[in-house]
Each structure stands twice: as C-alpha cells, then as structure tokens.
Design a protein around this motif. Structure first.
Motif, short mmCIF file in Angstrom:
data_model
loop_
_atom_site.label_atom_id
_atom_site.label_comp_id
_atom_site.label_asym_id
_atom_site.label_seq_id
_atom_site.Cartn_x
_atom_site.Cartn_y
_atom_site.Cartn_z
N ASP A 238 -24.64 -26.78 -6.62
CA ASP A 238 -23.82 -25.65 -6.19
C ASP A 238 -22.48 -26.15 -5.71
O ASP A 238 -22.38 -27.19 -5.04
CB ASP A 238 -24.52 -24.89 -5.06
CG ASP A 238 -25.81 -24.21 -5.51
OD1 ASP A 238 -26.04 -24.15 -6.73
OD2 ASP A 238 -26.58 -23.75 -4.64
N THR A 239 -21.42 -25.39 -6.02
CA THR A 239 -20.06 -25.72 -5.60
C THR A 239 -19.47 -24.54 -4.84
O THR A 239 -19.28 -23.48 -5.43
CB THR A 239 -19.18 -26.05 -6.80
OG1 THR A 239 -19.78 -27.10 -7.57
CG2 THR A 239 -17.80 -26.48 -6.35
N PRO A 240 -19.21 -24.68 -3.53
CA PRO A 240 -18.60 -23.57 -2.79
C PRO A 240 -17.12 -23.47 -3.09
O PRO A 240 -16.41 -24.47 -3.22
CB PRO A 240 -18.85 -23.97 -1.32
CG PRO A 240 -18.95 -25.46 -1.34
CD PRO A 240 -19.52 -25.83 -2.67
N VAL B 147 -20.04 -19.05 -4.24
CA VAL B 147 -20.73 -20.29 -4.58
C VAL B 147 -21.07 -20.26 -6.06
O VAL B 147 -21.64 -19.28 -6.56
CB VAL B 147 -22.02 -20.47 -3.74
CG1 VAL B 147 -22.76 -21.72 -4.17
CG2 VAL B 147 -21.68 -20.54 -2.26
N ARG C 66 -23.13 -21.96 -9.13
CA ARG C 66 -24.26 -22.83 -9.47
C ARG C 66 -24.16 -23.25 -10.93
O ARG C 66 -23.99 -22.42 -11.83
CB ARG C 66 -25.59 -22.12 -9.23
CG ARG C 66 -26.81 -22.89 -9.72
CD ARG C 66 -28.10 -22.33 -9.16
NE ARG C 66 -28.16 -22.52 -7.72
CZ ARG C 66 -29.03 -21.90 -6.92
NH1 ARG C 66 -29.89 -21.04 -7.43
NH2 ARG C 66 -29.02 -22.14 -5.62
N SER D 63 -27.15 -16.34 -2.42
CA SER D 63 -27.25 -17.54 -3.23
C SER D 63 -27.15 -17.16 -4.71
O SER D 63 -27.63 -16.11 -5.11
CB SER D 63 -28.58 -18.25 -2.98
OG SER D 63 -28.68 -18.67 -1.64
#
Length: 485
Positions: free
Chosen positions: A284-286, A291, A293, A317
C-alpha cells in the motif's frame, strides 16, 4: 465489506485448501489489524463457527456490542462481511476467524452453513438469485442498458477534452516561462507556481497533469543535482502536453496511454485471460487521504505479469486483498494502453492454493533492456516489473547494488529502498549466495519486493517460505518467497 469484486467464483466440489497463518496475516491492512486479529485467532474467542467444502467460513465473536458480531468469509474470493462497525478490510474479526480456520479441522469443523451466513454467501455467489428480476425483462426489473443518452455522453466527453486541451496549452506557456526565466527561481521561499498550476489543471479536469505538476514541487528539496532532475521532469511534462494536443495523430495504443496519463480513466476491455496467477507482492502507498494498493500477479501458463490497482479513501482500506504467495485460478481483464500492465480481477474458480510457479528471471542487463523497451511504449513510465536471477546484494559506496553472480554487471538499489528493513532481509537471505529477486526497475534503480533462495528455482512449484507486502512485518509463507518491504 468485500475484499474483491468483479466476477463471481464458482463453488467447487473439493474441499477448499486451508491457508497458513502467514497467508492470513498477509491480508491485514495494517500492523494494528494484524495484532488484533492474532488475539482473536483462537477457538475460545468464537462460537457457532464452522466451514464447508466450498470455501465458506463463519462464526460469532463477542465484542463491545450486546450481541456477538457475525462474521462470514468466502475464501474463494477472498471476500468477507462482518456486523462490526470497523471500516477496515478485512476487519480483525475476519482475520481472527481465518486464523482459527487455518489452524486445522479440529479448531473449526466442517458443517452446514447457518441461515444468517448463507444469505450473504448466496447474494455474493449468485446475485441473480438474491435479487430476482433485476435486469430481467418482464420480471419487475428493467434490462441492462447502456447510457440513457449516448449523444449527451459524447458531448460531455468532448467538453471535457476541450477543457483538458485548454489546460495543456496553459501549462505549456507556464513551462516555457519557467525555462525562459531560469530554474533557480523555483528554490526561492514563497514560490507558488506549482500549487497555482496544479489547481488550474484540476479546474481543467486533468488530474494526471495536476499530479505531475505537484511532483515538480518536491524536486528542489530532493538534494544535490535537483536542477537537472527538475529539467528532466519538465521535459516529460512537456512531452505529455504535446502528445495530448496532437492525440489524433498518435497510434491508438499510445493514444490510450496518453489519455490515462492526463487522467482520463478507461474501463478494462478485451478478452479475459484465465490463468493460474501467483500473487507475487502486495503493498500500500499512502498519498494524502487516499491509499493505493498494488498487487503483482504472474500467470503460470501465459507468462504474463499483471498489476491490480485499488484505492481506499476517507479511512477505508483499499481492496481487493489477496494472500501473498498463493496461486489463484482466475480471469483478469486488461486495461487499454501501450505497455500497460494494469488489469481488473474477474471470476475466480476455486480457492487459492499455496505455492505456485515462480516467474523466470534474467540478468541485470536484461532488466535494464526490459525497462528501456517499455519506455518506447510509455515514455512516462517510472518503473517496470522484472525478476533478477542469480544476483548477490553487495554494498556500493553509500548504497547497495544487485550484482550478477556470473557476470560483471550490477543494478543499483533505489534510494527509497535503502532505509527499509527489507534490504537487510534480502542481505540475510542471500548470505553472500545468489538469490532470485522480483521488483520494480526504473530510472532511480531497482526496488526489491520479493526474493527467493536460488535453490527454489524460478520454474518450480515450491512449498517453502513467504511473507507479506509493504508494512506487513517480517512474515514467511509456504511459497518460497521472502517479501521485503
């Protein structure tokens, strides 16, 4: 709450293969969920629980509410639902229930699905049965149709394309002014060109252009040599502007890539590709409040690499989540665009199975060639997925590189990976011996995501160790892979 979407899995006659605890924990959206789920991973925390041969798992768990939370998981998705108020996917109850199921038949026996669990399973696996008449003429529902007014939809698309063109022309003028006035001015306090220009691109309904403009704002603070890097990024942005303004003259695959890069989304299209897909990595990259995925898949029969992208906003999520190191028999549908790897996950056939066929690997020189070939189709590509075979991590100056064990070439590890614990896991796994590494190769270097001891072999079915994606902890699963970030 669902962990996967699109296409419905088929019930199988054979009992669903139980996962390992590591594969269950690899689904956790964060470390807190992993810890909370582990605390609920004992049979004593559950009542009325069971499983069946089609991949369904269910149970009740006592929580803060006066009534027990009801949790159902379809492991063929995987997908789950729970009556708890959590907005995480999966919640701690789903993780705990799966951990009980993974511990063996004695902890979670096979039984008949209760009514409260069967209702959700039926609606998931057979939507037509759960909502009779929907989309059926003469049965109380309207048939599925396309846009109510295709002409109006076409006019809206034309108006948006016109606004994007106006924005691209304005951006071209601002880039020309920047180069004419010199790059030194952008490092002065109070410089606001980036924020103003990005806002203008948002007004032009070109979020892709806006994102690239914002990225320019971080370059002056990136350390020595930033003017050269800023000029390179400005040149790429200029190339994207001119490509959009001349999109009618581009071949269709490249035109589709340009549309995607400026921010016009296109649905997945083309014939679905069914294969046995090994889940290579998940992380995952905020990005602000959103976010992203990323899940990398490798097809055993097609030899194809595919990327599943999903997004989570407002505290949710992203989904789907897939057990890293497992193989799923599924269909994917690719998105259009030159060199694009993105695909949508479709129907799944049966439960995920542990282990799988690893991707073949090549040398570091071959990885660089592969990235160069991909740039011909998509000049704005940051990275390209590659697998390095028989490489050894070795220190190099202030950084690290992956050197070919049987050659004289090497590939530097990307600076972003140097501060992560995954680098030391890779060094420990190697111990000075060759390893096989999957990761993303780009102009900043190679970012390792997954590694295998070379003795597992890239073309063999393994049942050794594996782990989880970025932020997932130091886990191992039976696929032979150690995930590094």
């Amino acid at each position: 709450m669902l962990l996967s979407h699109g296409g419905e899995p088929l019930r199988t006659a054979d009992p669903a293969a139980r996962w390992t605890a590591e594969q269950v924990l690899a689904l956790a959206p964060d470390e807190a969920s992993r810890r909370a789920g582990s605390r609920l991973g004992t049979a004593g925390a559950w009542s009325g629980c069971g499983c069946d041969g089609s991949g369904a798992v269910w149970g009740r768990c006592r929580g803060s509410d006066s009534r027990p939370y009801q949790t159902v998981v379809d492991t063929t998705g995987p997908a789950c639902t729970c009556t708890c108020p959590s907005r995480k996917f999966p919640c701690k109850h789903a993780l705990g229930l799966l951990l009980v199921w993974a511990s063996g038949a004695s902890a979670l026996p096979t039984g008949e699905v209760p009514d409260w669990a069967d209702a959700w399973l039926t609606s998931r696996r057979d939507p037509a049965a759960a909502t009779p008449g929907r989309g059926e003429p003469g049965a109380g529902g309207a048939p599925a149709t396309g846009p109510a007014d295709p002409a109006a939809a076409r006019r809206r698309a034309e108006r948006r394309a016109g606004r994007i063109s106006d924005g691209a022309q304005e951006l071209e003028q601002r880039l020309a002014d920047l180069v004419r006035g010199g790059l030194a001015a952008v490092d002065q306090p109070g410089y606001t060109l980036w924020e103003e220009t990005a806002a203008r691109m948002v007004d032009a309904q070109a979020p892709g252009l806006a994102a690239r403009v914002r990225e320019l704002g971080s370059v002056p603070a990136s350390g020595p040599g930033w003017p050269a890097r800023l000029l390179e990024e400005c040149a790429l942005l200029h190339l994207l502007d001119t490509a959009w303004l001349g999109i009618d003259r581009l071949p269709e695959p490249l035109a589709a890539t340009v549309r995607t890069r400026v921010g016009l989304t296109a649905p997945a299209e083309g014939p679905p590709v069914r294969d046995h897909w090994l889940v290579l990595a998940q992380y995952d990259t905020p990005d602000g409040r959103v976010v992203t995925r990323r899940i990398w898949l490798y097809g055993r029969d097609s030899g194809r690499t595919a990327l599943l992208l999903s997004y989570g906003a407002a505290g949710r999520s992203p989904g789907p989540a897939l057990p890293v190191g497992a193989t799923i028999d599924a269909e994917i549908t690719p998105h259009p665009g030159a060199g694009q790897l993105r695909a949508e996950l479709g129907g799944q056939f049966g439960a995920p199975s542990p282990g799988g066929t690893l991707p073949p690997g090549g040398s570091t020189a071959a990885a660089i060639r592969a990235y160069g070939d991909a740039l011909r189709d998509d000049p704005w590509l940051d990275t390209w997925p590659v697998t390095l075979r028989d490489v050894i991590p070795v220190p190099s100056g202030t950084g690290w590189q992956l050197a070919d064990a049987a050659g004289d070439t090497a590939l530097p590890v990307a600076p972003a990976a140097l501060s992560r614990p995954g680098l030391w896991k890779l060094v420990a796994l190697s111990g000075g011996s060759p390893v096989t590494v999957f990761g993303e190769c780009g102009h900043r270097g190679f970012e390792p995501l997954t590694a295998w001891p070379t003795d597992t072999g890239p073309d063999t079915d393994t049942e050794a160790r594996a782990g989880a994606g970025r932020g997932s902890g130091d886990l191992e699963t039976p696929s032979g892979a150690v995930l590094l970030i």
